[in-house]
Design an enzyme around this catalytic site. Structure first.
Site, mmCIF file in Angstrom:
data_model
loop_
_atom_site.group_PDB
_atom_site.id
_atom_site.type_symbol
_atom_site.label_atom_id
_atom_site.label_comp_id
_atom_site.label_asym_id
_atom_site.label_seq_id
_atom_site.Cartn_x
_atom_site.Cartn_y
_atom_site.Cartn_z
ATOM 1 N N CYS A 38 0.810 -1.223 0.000
ATOM 2 C CA CYS A 38 0.000 0.000 0.000
ATOM 3 C C CYS A 38 0.844 1.276 0.000
ATOM 4 O O CYS A 38 1.474 1.575 -0.992
ATOM 5 C CB CYS A 38 -0.996 -0.037 1.152
ATOM 6 N N HIS A 54 -2.787 -5.950 2.392
ATOM 7 C CA HIS A 54 -2.284 -5.349 3.630
ATOM 8 C C HIS A 54 -1.939 -6.385 4.700
ATOM 9 O O HIS A 54 -2.355 -7.535 4.625
ATOM 10 C CB HIS A 54 -3.351 -4.446 4.250
ATOM 11 N N ARG A 79 -13.013 5.052 -0.787
ATOM 12 C CA ARG A 79 -11.998 4.176 -0.202
ATOM 13 C C ARG A 79 -12.244 2.726 -0.582
ATOM 14 O O ARG A 79 -13.392 2.296 -0.666
ATOM 15 C CB ARG A 79 -12.097 4.276 1.333
HETATM 16 N N1 GLN Z 1 -2.635 6.697 2.199
HETATM 17 C C1 GLN Z 1 -2.642 5.710 1.223
HETATM 18 C C2 GLN Z 1 -4.002 5.418 0.620
HETATM 19 O O1 GLN Z 1 -5.038 5.632 1.248
HETATM 20 C C3 GLN Z 1 -2.056 4.485 1.845
HETATM 21 C C4 GLN Z 1 -2.979 3.783 2.808
HETATM 22 C C5 GLN Z 1 -2.407 2.507 3.306
HETATM 23 O O2 GLN Z 1 -1.194 2.349 3.359
HETATM 24 N N2 GLN Z 1 -3.254 1.632 3.739
HETATM 25 O O3 GLN Z 1 -4.047 4.976 -0.487
#
Ligand code: GLN
Length: 234
Positions: A95, A186, A119
């Site tokens: 990410c 993740h 998101r």
């Molecule tokens: N800030 C980045 C996004 O929202 C990374 C988020 C993350 O590492 N989970 O894409």
């Protein structure tokens, strides 16, 4: 690789890029090396500390937007990661860690990230894009707002079956460019995806000893449970 070899794994900036426990990926790599009778060395490098130039594998995790900008600045200023990659190191980045390897960021791989309107949160299941990965699917979760477009010459790590992944409309998750691997899987994704872990180890240190091998019974159960919960059935 010989049985007295030591695999060195660096966790880069876990205080900035560690929101989802992604540093567990380094633990998995070390444990899988040890299960084969190899040595392992796990180094944690936080912002401001010198980045080793000669480790075998570097892992980077997810983080908040502000932290990821700070991490990109620190890594660029240090120069150690770029030098290690030039020397053949393997990188596995999740990410925010993945995003900063491209643009805007360090420009080490040809990917570009911008904000999506919504998101991406939830389970992420992909089919590995390269034939070298023996697991039929890669399993994890995602939580990001970045959309990542792959440039020419960069291939996806996986094709999305469930979830969003890169979110660029091409059904891709992550990227592979040389020995750099990025993904939106993740957390300590390698714990659930041992074939990917072993692939990274093999790239870093050569063919792994045929025996002993890690006991993946529990991992197999976890993978089946997760897929069943997600609804893919198995
Ligand atoms: N800030 C980045 C996004 O929202 C990374 C988020 C993350 O590492 N989970 O894409």
């Amino acid at each position: 690789m010989s049985a007295d070899s030591v695999v060195s794994v660096v966790v880069l900036y876990p205080r900035l890029l560690g929101t989802y426990g992604d540093s567990g990926n380094a633990t998995v790599l070390c444990r899988r090396a040890e299960a084969r009778g190899l040595g392992s060395r796990l180094l944690t490098v936080d912002a401001g500390e010198p980045i080793p130039r000669s480790a075998d594998i570097y892992v980077l995790g997810g983080g908040e937007d502000v932290n990821q900008t700070a991490a990109a600045r620190g890594i660029e200023k240090d120069g150690g990661l770029a030098e290690a990659v030039d020397n053949g190191a393997v990188v596995f980045a999740i990410c925010a860690g993945f995003q900063i390897l491209g643009s805007p960021g360090l420009g080490m791989i040809d990917v570009h990230t911008e904000a999506m309107p919504t998101r991406a949160v939830g389970d992420l299941v992909t089919t590995p894009d390269g034939a070298e990965l023996t697991d039929d699917v890669l399993i994890g979760f995602e939580n990001h707002r970045g959309r990542t477009v792959l440039g020419p010459g960069v291939r996806p790590l996986g094709r999305v079956q469930r979830g969003i992944g890169n979110g660029a409309g091409d059904g891709a998750d992550g990227a592979v460019s040389g020995r750099i691997f990025g993904s939106y899987l993740h957390g300590p994704a390698l714990a659930l995806n041992p074939a990917l872990a072993d692939h990274l180890l093999t790239l870093a240190v050569g063919p792994l000893p045929a025996a002993p091998t890690p006991d993946d019974t529990l991992v197999g159960r976890l993978r089946a449970d997760r897929l069943q919960r997600i609804g893919r059935g198995h």
